[in-house]
Scaffold this motif. Structure first.
Motif, PDB file in Angstrom:
ATOM      1  N   ALA A  40      -7.261   2.421   6.558  1.00 41.61           N
ATOM      2  CA  ALA A  40      -6.339   3.338   5.888  1.00 41.61           C
ATOM      3  C   ALA A  40      -7.087   4.577   5.384  1.00 41.61           C
TER       4      ALA A  40
ATOM      5  N   HIS B 209      -3.588   2.350  -1.142  1.00 42.25           N
ATOM      6  CA  HIS B 209      -4.092   1.500  -0.055  1.00 42.25           C
ATOM      7  C   HIS B 209      -5.515   1.057  -0.353  1.00 42.25           C
ATOM      8  N   CYS B 210      -6.071   0.234   0.515  1.00 46.30           N
ATOM      9  CA  CYS B 210      -7.417  -0.316   0.319  1.00 46.30           C
ATOM     10  C   CYS B 210      -8.408   0.794   0.002  1.00 46.30           C
TER      11      CYS B 210
ATOM     12  N   GLU C 247      -0.153  -4.237   6.377  1.00 48.80           N
ATOM     13  CA  GLU C 247      -1.225  -4.914   7.109  1.00 48.80           C
ATOM     14  C   GLU C 247      -1.369  -6.389   6.720  1.00 48.80           C
ATOM     15  N   THR C 248      -1.167  -6.683   5.438  1.00 51.12           N
ATOM     16  CA  THR C 248      -1.380  -8.060   5.000  1.00 51.12           C
ATOM     17  C   THR C 248      -0.133  -8.924   5.150  1.00 51.12           C
TER      18      THR C 248
ATOM     19  N   CYS D  64      -0.886   2.662   4.548  1.00 52.74           N
ATOM     20  CA  CYS D  64      -1.494   1.444   5.093  1.00 52.74           C
ATOM     21  C   CYS D  64      -1.848   1.658   6.577  1.00 52.74           C
ATOM     22  N   ASP D  65      -2.821   0.884   7.014  1.00 55.21           N
ATOM     23  CA  ASP D  65      -3.554   1.130   8.270  1.00 55.21           C
ATOM     24  C   ASP D  65      -2.787   1.767   9.437  1.00 55.21           C
TER      25      ASP D  65
ATOM     26  N   CYS E 144       0.823  -1.217   0.000  1.00 59.27           N
ATOM     27  CA  CYS E 144       0.000   0.000   0.000  1.00 59.27           C
ATOM     28  C   CYS E 144       0.857   1.268   0.000  1.00 59.27           C
TER      29      CYS E 144
END
Ligand code: FES
Length: 548
Positions: A175, A168-169, A60-61, A96-97, A28
């Motif tokens: 995020a 990012h998502c 995060e992943t 990212c988060d 991300c």
């Protein structure tokens, strides 16, 4: 001095760090080097010296066992490096988060002039002609795989279609939430958050932010000079209006703790509960982040709730946040709904208290099933995530749609690191019957892209001696979101006579050494932002000793 740069280049110029969380292991954020170059251009143009400072990145992943375990470490390492190096101000690059929360915690504690550039969401991907949202559709499609209606191969193809650009998502996950909330807080140039990662306007804004960073140093505008309780009030209004992630609660509490601002979980209920949901984005709604941007963006949302905002809360530019709302407009009322026809009339985060959560727990009603907001059911208890996975699809598990699923051992200490597991997948046999939501209770967190009737952040957690450790399968539990109650329907005398079973205690054995040991010994509960007790507050930017 940098190699190849004459000493004269540094004379009288502020040295601006670019705290960069770019990493190949954080997909991300992998484009942030390009963003950093634009920031550098802006810093040079304004007369500063840009100095890139790679800092701990958290994908995060990728990160195990959970990125949240490392948020405080990333914050601590960034804070110390900003203090240890000869730096006058800093531009914070995250996405990212956990990265923007960690950077803001660090900036608050070192209290140097600081401004954020959020990396921006990825573009919408399509699969089988349908727009797919990161996270939210992963949960939905993985349930289809579990129910046998989608093959694993097609599931993997959907993932490739979903992740089709940098950024990012693209749902209203953590995020996206943290970028928008950080803008409401005042730490980003207003209008920038939510700009898609591949959009050239992100680089323009990054350049502009570099220029601003030089100005911040000249004017000595530090986080402590403009972040107030009113800033957090605005962030909470924003969190509700966008239907943002529950993770923002722990992150905002942690940032406030670094600033010495008295923020509590009850402020989220008090300020946010009556704020309407205006953003039709997954997981609460239908659209995705680039839809929000083309529909008018975050400022158009905030203009609708302007009367609820603190009018004097400042931004990093020195002007109040509300001053940026006048020109904002809604261009697509399907995506950003006007105040008089909101998606939901009241969408904030609700705080629950009662015998099962004396210190509080939270629920996001906008992501829950209305028929479950008041519910009484029998507990089915899992002592750990491993226990949950081992038994959830056992055909003999005594569970039905009215049961209340309880997962413990997932709090800050218990896991450790408070993973995003509270939105437990439903038992396969109930999915096959068409059940799509059940009441779930956990001391962990939930992905911002998840949905369901999930009570989370139960405090105190089981591993800290909370009553959650004493629940037994078959106990009655009563949830009443409107009344703000979460009750374990067991007589107090009976509860007092119980002790946690051995499986529960085994699951909470503290790690022997290293960061995890330090974390478990010092982490605070969710209602205090899950920061480490010795990191709360600020040490400023002064170094204690010279180098000898
Ligand atoms: Fe990085 Fe979702 S995995 S924002």
């Amino acid at each position: 001095m940098r190699r190849g740069v004459p000493a004269t280049a540094f004379e009288g110029r502020p040295q601006i760090a670019i705290a960069n969380t770019a990493s190949d292991l954080t997909p991300c954020n992998s484009h942030l080097d390009e963003v950093a170059q634009s920031v550098k251009n802006g810093i040079y143009e304004a007369g500063g010296i840009p100095l890139e400072l790679p800092v701990v990145s958290l994908g995060e992943t990728q990160v195990r066992p959970t990125a949240m375990l490392w948020r405080n470490m990333a914050a601590m390492a960034t804070e110390e490096m900003l203090r240890a190096n000869p730096i006058d101000g800093v531009v914070l690059l995250g996405g990212c988060d956990k990265t923007i929360p960690a950077l803001l915690m660090a900036a608050a504690s070192v209290d140097l002039p600081a401004v954020v550039v959020p990396g921006g969401p990825m573009l919408t991907g399509h699969f089988r002609g349908e727009a797919l949202g990161c996270g939210t559709d992963v949960w939905r499609l993985s349930e289809e795989v579990r129910a046998g209606s989608l093959s694993e191969e097609m599931f993997l193809r959907s993932e490739s279609s979903m992740i089709r650009s940098k950024g990012h998502c693209n749902t209203m996950g953590t995020a996206s939430t943290m970028a928008l909330v950080a803008e409401a807080l005042g730490t980003i140039i207003p209008g920038l958050a939510g700009t898609p990662a591949p959009d050239a306007r992100l680089l323009e804004a990054a350049h502009e932010t570099g220029r601003l960073a030089v100005q911040l140093v000249a004017e000595d505008r530090r986080p402590s000079t403009f972040l107030t309780k009113g800033s957090f009030h605005n962030a909470i209004v924003a969190l509700a209006a966008i239907g943002g992630s529950t993770n923002a609660v722990v992150h905002l509490l942690a940032i406030a703790g670094r600033l010495g601002i008295d923020l509590t979980i009850d402020d989220f209920d008090r300020i946010g509960a009556e704020v309407p949901l205006l953003v039709n984005l997954q997981p609460a709604g239908r659209y995705l982040m680039d839809d929000l941007y083309r529909a008018g963006g975050f400022l158009a949302v905030m203009r609708e709730v302007r009367d609820l905002l603190d009018p004097v809360a400042l931004t990093v530019t020195g002007k109040p946040f509300v001053d940026y709302l006048e020109d904002a407009r809604i261009w697509d009322a399907e995506v950003i709904t006007p105040r008089d026809s909101p998606l939901q009339p009241a969408a904030g985060i609700t705080v629950l208290r009662g015998s099962l959560a004396p210190g509080g727990a939270i629920i996001k009603p906008a992501a829950a099933s209305p028929h479950l907001l008041k519910h009484r059911g029998k507990a089915v208890v899992f002592d750990s995530v491993e226990d949950f996975h081992a038994r959830i699809d056992d055909p003999d598990l005594d569970i039905d749609a009215d049961s209340v699923m309880v997962l413990r051992g997932c709090g800050p200490k218990g896991y450790p690191g408070m993973p995003e597991v509270s939105n437990m997948p439903l038992p396969q046999k109930l999915l096959a019957q068409g059940v799509r939501d059940m009441v779930r209770i956990c001391d962990g967190r939930m992905s911002g892209t998840a949905y369901g009737t999930v009570v989370l952040h139960v405090t105190p957690e089981a591993a800290a001696g909370g009553p959650l450790a004493l629940v037994q399968t078959g106990d009655w539990i009563a949830l009443d979101v409107r009344a703000g109650r979460l009750e374990l329907d067991v007589p107090a005398d009976d509860l007092a006579a119980r002790t946690p079973n051995q499986a529960t205690l085994d699951a909470y054995a503290a790690p022997a050494r290293g960061w995890q040991r330090l974390y478990v010994d010092h982490v605070l509960q969710a209602d205090q932002g899950a920061d480490l007790d010795f990191l709360v507050g600020s040490s400023g930017s002064k170094v204690s000793r010279e180098s000898h």
